[in-house]
Design a protein around this motif. Structure first.
Motif, PDB file in Angstrom:
ATOM      1  N   ALA A   1       0.826  -1.207   0.000  1.00 60.67           N
ATOM      2  CA  ALA A   1       0.000   0.000   0.000  1.00 60.67           C
ATOM      3  C   ALA A   1       0.863   1.261   0.000  1.00 60.67           C
ATOM      4  O   ALA A   1       0.566   2.229  -0.715  1.00 60.67           O
ATOM      5  CB  ALA A   1      -0.926  -0.006   1.218  1.00 60.67           C
ATOM      6  N   GLN A   2       1.937   1.250   0.761  1.00 61.37           N
ATOM      7  CA  GLN A   2       2.828   2.407   0.812  1.00 61.37           C
ATOM      8  C   GLN A   2       3.529   2.638  -0.520  1.00 61.37           C
ATOM      9  O   GLN A   2       3.637   3.778  -0.992  1.00 61.37           O
ATOM     10  CB  GLN A   2       3.861   2.198   1.922  1.00 61.37           C
ATOM     11  CG  GLN A   2       3.299   2.212   3.336  1.00 61.37           C
ATOM     12  CD  GLN A   2       2.739   3.566   3.709  1.00 61.37           C
ATOM     13  OE1 GLN A   2       3.402   4.592   3.565  1.00 61.37           O
ATOM     14  NE2 GLN A   2       1.503   3.588   4.175  1.00 61.37           N
ATOM     15  N   ILE A   3       4.017   1.572  -1.127  1.00 62.91           N
ATOM     16  CA  ILE A   3       4.732   1.693  -2.398  1.00 62.91           C
ATOM     17  C   ILE A   3       3.836   2.285  -3.484  1.00 62.91           C
ATOM     18  O   ILE A   3       4.258   3.137  -4.276  1.00 62.91           O
ATOM     19  CB  ILE A   3       5.285   0.316  -2.825  1.00 62.91           C
ATOM     20  CG1 ILE A   3       6.404  -0.125  -1.870  1.00 62.91           C
ATOM     21  CG2 ILE A   3       5.797   0.349  -4.273  1.00 62.91           C
ATOM     22  CD1 ILE A   3       6.818  -1.578  -2.035  1.00 62.91           C
ATOM     23  N   GLN A   4       2.579   1.843  -3.504  1.00 64.31           N
ATOM     24  CA  GLN A   4       1.661   2.308  -4.541  1.00 64.31           C
ATOM     25  C   GLN A   4       1.334   3.788  -4.410  1.00 64.31           C
ATOM     26  O   GLN A   4       0.907   4.426  -5.379  1.00 64.31           O
ATOM     27  CB  GLN A   4       0.392   1.460  -4.494  1.00 64.31           C
ATOM     28  CG  GLN A   4       0.610   0.034  -4.985  1.00 64.31           C
ATOM     29  CD  GLN A   4      -0.536  -0.893  -4.661  1.00 64.31           C
ATOM     30  OE1 GLN A   4      -1.506  -0.491  -4.010  1.00 64.31           O
ATOM     31  NE2 GLN A   4      -0.436  -2.151  -5.096  1.00 64.31           N
ATOM     32  N   GLN A   5       1.564   4.362  -3.230  1.00 61.64           N
ATOM     33  CA  GLN A   5       1.254   5.781  -3.023  1.00 61.64           C
ATOM     34  C   GLN A   5       2.436   6.691  -3.350  1.00 61.64           C
ATOM     35  O   GLN A   5       2.289   7.917  -3.358  1.00 61.64           O
ATOM     36  CB  GLN A   5       0.841   6.016  -1.563  1.00 61.64           C
ATOM     37  CG  GLN A   5      -0.453   5.344  -1.178  1.00 61.64           C
ATOM     38  CD  GLN A   5      -0.768   5.521   0.306  1.00 61.64           C
ATOM     39  OE1 GLN A   5      -0.245   6.429   0.949  1.00 61.64           O
ATOM     40  NE2 GLN A   5      -1.602   4.651   0.836  1.00 61.64           N
ATOM     41  N   ILE A   6       3.604   6.110  -3.628  1.00 63.75           N
ATOM     42  CA  ILE A   6       4.813   6.903  -3.829  1.00 63.75           C
ATOM     43  C   ILE A   6       5.117   7.022  -5.317  1.00 63.75           C
ATOM     44  O   ILE A   6       5.084   6.038  -6.053  1.00 63.75           O
ATOM     45  CB  ILE A   6       6.009   6.262  -3.085  1.00 63.75           C
ATOM     46  CG1 ILE A   6       5.754   6.303  -1.567  1.00 63.75           C
ATOM     47  CG2 ILE A   6       7.313   6.985  -3.425  1.00 63.75           C
ATOM     48  CD1 ILE A   6       6.787   5.551  -0.749  1.00 63.75           C
TER      49      ILE A   6
ATOM     50  N   LEU B   1       7.766  -8.724  -2.853  1.00 64.47           N
ATOM     51  CA  LEU B   1       7.959  -7.333  -3.278  1.00 64.47           C
ATOM     52  C   LEU B   1       8.884  -7.259  -4.483  1.00 64.47           C
ATOM     53  O   LEU B   1       8.645  -6.483  -5.418  1.00 64.47           O
ATOM     54  CB  LEU B   1       8.534  -6.519  -2.125  1.00 64.47           C
ATOM     55  CG  LEU B   1       7.624  -6.326  -0.908  1.00 64.47           C
ATOM     56  CD1 LEU B   1       8.390  -5.619   0.201  1.00 64.47           C
ATOM     57  CD2 LEU B   1       6.376  -5.547  -1.282  1.00 64.47           C
ATOM     58  N   ARG B   2       9.925  -8.058  -4.451  1.00 58.98           N
ATOM     59  CA  ARG B   2      10.865  -8.078  -5.582  1.00 58.98           C
ATOM     60  C   ARG B   2      10.157  -8.513  -6.859  1.00 58.98           C
ATOM     61  O   ARG B   2      10.338  -7.908  -7.925  1.00 58.98           O
ATOM     62  CB  ARG B   2      12.023  -9.024  -5.273  1.00 58.98           C
ATOM     63  CG  ARG B   2      13.072  -9.116  -6.373  1.00 58.98           C
ATOM     64  CD  ARG B   2      13.919 -10.359  -6.200  1.00 58.98           C
ATOM     65  NE  ARG B   2      13.119 -11.578  -6.258  1.00 58.98           N
ATOM     66  CZ  ARG B   2      12.679 -12.118  -7.378  1.00 58.98           C
ATOM     67  NH1 ARG B   2      12.927 -11.553  -8.546  1.00 58.98           N
ATOM     68  NH2 ARG B   2      11.953 -13.216  -7.346  1.00 58.98           N
ATOM     69  N   ALA B   3       9.341  -9.568  -6.756  1.00 57.76           N
ATOM     70  CA  ALA B   3       8.663 -10.090  -7.939  1.00 57.76           C
ATOM     71  C   ALA B   3       7.548  -9.158  -8.421  1.00 57.76           C
ATOM     72  O   ALA B   3       7.327  -9.012  -9.626  1.00 57.76           O
ATOM     73  CB  ALA B   3       8.092 -11.476  -7.623  1.00 57.76           C
ATOM     74  N   THR B   4       6.848  -8.522  -7.483  1.00 59.17           N
ATOM     75  CA  THR B   4       5.697  -7.683  -7.832  1.00 59.17           C
ATOM     76  C   THR B   4       6.113  -6.347  -8.434  1.00 59.17           C
ATOM     77  O   THR B   4       5.574  -5.914  -9.462  1.00 59.17           O
ATOM     78  CB  THR B   4       4.831  -7.434  -6.583  1.00 59.17           C
ATOM     79  OG1 THR B   4       4.395  -8.696  -6.055  1.00 59.17           O
ATOM     80  CG2 THR B   4       3.619  -6.568  -6.934  1.00 59.17           C
ATOM     81  N   PHE B   5       7.092  -5.694  -7.795  1.00 58.20           N
ATOM     82  CA  PHE B   5       7.434  -4.328  -8.185  1.00 58.20           C
ATOM     83  C   PHE B   5       8.719  -4.233  -9.012  1.00 58.20           C
ATOM     84  O   PHE B   5       8.978  -3.195  -9.623  1.00 58.20           O
ATOM     85  CB  PHE B   5       7.543  -3.450  -6.932  1.00 58.20           C
ATOM     86  CG  PHE B   5       6.236  -3.293  -6.209  1.00 58.20           C
ATOM     87  CD1 PHE B   5       5.282  -2.406  -6.662  1.00 58.20           C
ATOM     88  CD2 PHE B   5       5.954  -4.059  -5.096  1.00 58.20           C
ATOM     89  CE1 PHE B   5       4.065  -2.259  -6.004  1.00 58.20           C
ATOM     90  CE2 PHE B   5       4.746  -3.922  -4.420  1.00 58.20           C
ATOM     91  CZ  PHE B   5       3.791  -3.028  -4.877  1.00 58.20           C
ATOM     92  N   GLN B   6       9.522  -5.275  -9.007  1.00 54.50           N
ATOM     93  CA  GLN B   6      10.736  -5.360  -9.819  1.00 54.50           C
ATOM     94  C   GLN B   6      11.596  -4.093  -9.680  1.00 54.50           C
ATOM     95  O   GLN B   6      11.999  -3.738  -8.574  1.00 54.50           O
ATOM     96  CB  GLN B   6      10.362  -5.674 -11.262  1.00 54.50           C
ATOM     97  CG  GLN B   6       9.644  -7.013 -11.384  1.00 54.50           C
ATOM     98  CD  GLN B   6       9.260  -7.363 -12.803  1.00 54.50           C
ATOM     99  OE1 GLN B   6       9.693  -6.745 -13.766  1.00 54.50           O
ATOM    100  NE2 GLN B   6       8.445  -8.396 -12.950  1.00 54.50           N
TER     101      GLN B   6
END
Length: 409
Positions: A77-82, A106-111
């Motif tokens: 949730a935090q990553i998606q807001q940045i 996290l590594r696989a999702t956001f690369q």
């Protein structure tokens, strides 16, 4: 803040790469400080502070996220807001059960959208499932307490005007735990802090983590090791010693407990290497302590055992400079350290002998002899506290304090 340039320079080439940066080391050795230094480096490169997500899992505020599903949901949730790349700084990550699943997800999702930095106080951080999930996708850095040059820098930052030689006498007793170095505390308060750190390592990183059934045996065993740093002993000899002290222990238990203490970075094992036979010997490792100030706080005697403490200090310096270290054996003699580091032209090897003072011709002969026995052409170095030094037969003799402050060696 003391800039630990040797560590920071190692990390910088991996910033903004997909590799997960893992910093391990004994509790209170400065891992959190390293995360702050990396953040300051990024800010100087015009990365925005709001691109950082920082969590220290020893802080009560983050207790709700010690369950890995909750942590993953929060971070996603935090990553998606940045906006832009996100830099994750996750301190003492071993407090989160099955944290490796979060890191891998996290590594696989956001690369390439995330750059991940984690710290932990146990060598097993990269064993088991994490190593399996992240095979080839991480780089590890071991962080040790302050070496002497950093200690001097820290004392100078609080207007300590003592000479380097005087500061070294203090370093012999206090060690290099970063928090203490920049504090103007009374000696008793320093000892109490170090004793608290030691007890925290024993309790949180060994007893609780490894479900130790006999904490008193563990404490007795580690006191024995602290009293015998730099001396060769076997598990059998420890069992006999404990039996004479009225404590029953098996060889297997002693070996397991030693292994747990090594994993917690409390003690450092060194294997013995036969220089002539070009092979490691299979028994009787030597052990050293990760910070000699901890030894002074728990059993004292650093001044009485000054030769052993000097060895310990030199070992920590060599490791901080990136050397892999072992104990050397040549014929019937022993060389304190063989230090090796990979360089552009191959293996860079040095032989290092440590002594207190060459107070007599007999002492000088004894300390030079093991190095003279070595027939190859690698550098040979004798370190002592003598203010006046003299080389002999290709062996360099240097003042130990000056060598510790010489970053070019």
């Amino acid at each position: 803040m003391i800039i630990r340039s040797n560590y920071l320079n190692d990390v910088i080439p991996f910033i903004d790469t997909e590799l997960i940066k893992v910093m391990t080391g004994v509790r209170r050795s400065g891992k959190s400080m390293m995360l702050t230094m990396i953040q300051e480096y990024l800010l100087a490169k015009e990365i925005r502070r709001d691109q950082f997500i920082t969590m220290n899992f020893e802080e009560l505020i983050f207790e709700p996220y010690l369950e890995y599903h909750a942590l993953n949901d929060y971070l996603e949730a935090q990553i998606q807001q940045i906006e832009g790349k996100v830099y994750l700084f996750l301190d003492e990550i071993q407090e989160v059960q099955q944290f490796e699943k979060v890191i891998n997800s996290l590594r696989a999702t956001f690369q390439e959208r995330v750059d991940i930095y984690i710290t932990g106080s146990n060598a097993k951080l990269l064993s088991g499932e994490l190593a399996t999930l992240l095979g080839g996708r991480y780089v590890q850095f071991e962080i040790y307490p302050f070496k002497f040059s950093e200690y001097v820098q820290g004392r100078r930052s609080v207007a300590d005007e003592r000479s380097n030689q005087e500061l070294f006498q203090a370093y012999l007793l206090e060690g290099g735990m970063p928090f203490l170095v920049a504090q103007n505390m009374q000696y008793r308060d320093r000892v109490n802090y170090l004793a608290d750190v030691y007890n925290s390592i024993i309790l949180k990183d060994i007893i609780e983590r490894e479900s130790i059934r006999d904490p008193e045996l563990l404490r007795r065993l580690l006191s024995y090791v602290l009293g015998n740093i730099g001396r060769t002993f076997s598990a059998n000899s420890v069992v006999k010693y404990l039996k004479n002290e009225g404590v029953n222990a098996s060889v297997t238990t002693v070996l397991n407990y030693l292994s747990f203490a090594v994993d917690a970075y409390a003690i450092i094992p060194l294997r013995r290497y036969d220089i002539q036979g070009k092979r490691f010997l299979g028994s009787q490792e030597k052990y050293y302590v990760v910070d000699h100030g901890l030894r002074q706080a728990i059993i004292g005697r650093n001044e009485e055992d000054v030769e052993l403490i000097l060895e310990n200090i030199v070992l920590l310096e060599l490791m901080a400079r990136g050397y892999e270290v072992s104990v050397g054996k040549t014929n019937q003699y022993e060389v304190d350290f063989i230090a090796e580091r990979k360089g552009a032209t191959g293996i860079n090897r040095k032989y290092v002998q440590v002594s207190y003072l060459l107070a007599s011709a007999e002492t000088r002969m004894r300390e030079f002899r093991p190095l003279k026995e070595i027939q190859d052409n690698y550098e040979k170095l004798l370190l002592t506290l003598d203010l006046f030094t003299s080389d002999a037969e290709g062996i360099r003799h240097r003042n130990l304090v000056e060598w510790l402050l010489d970053e070019n060696w």
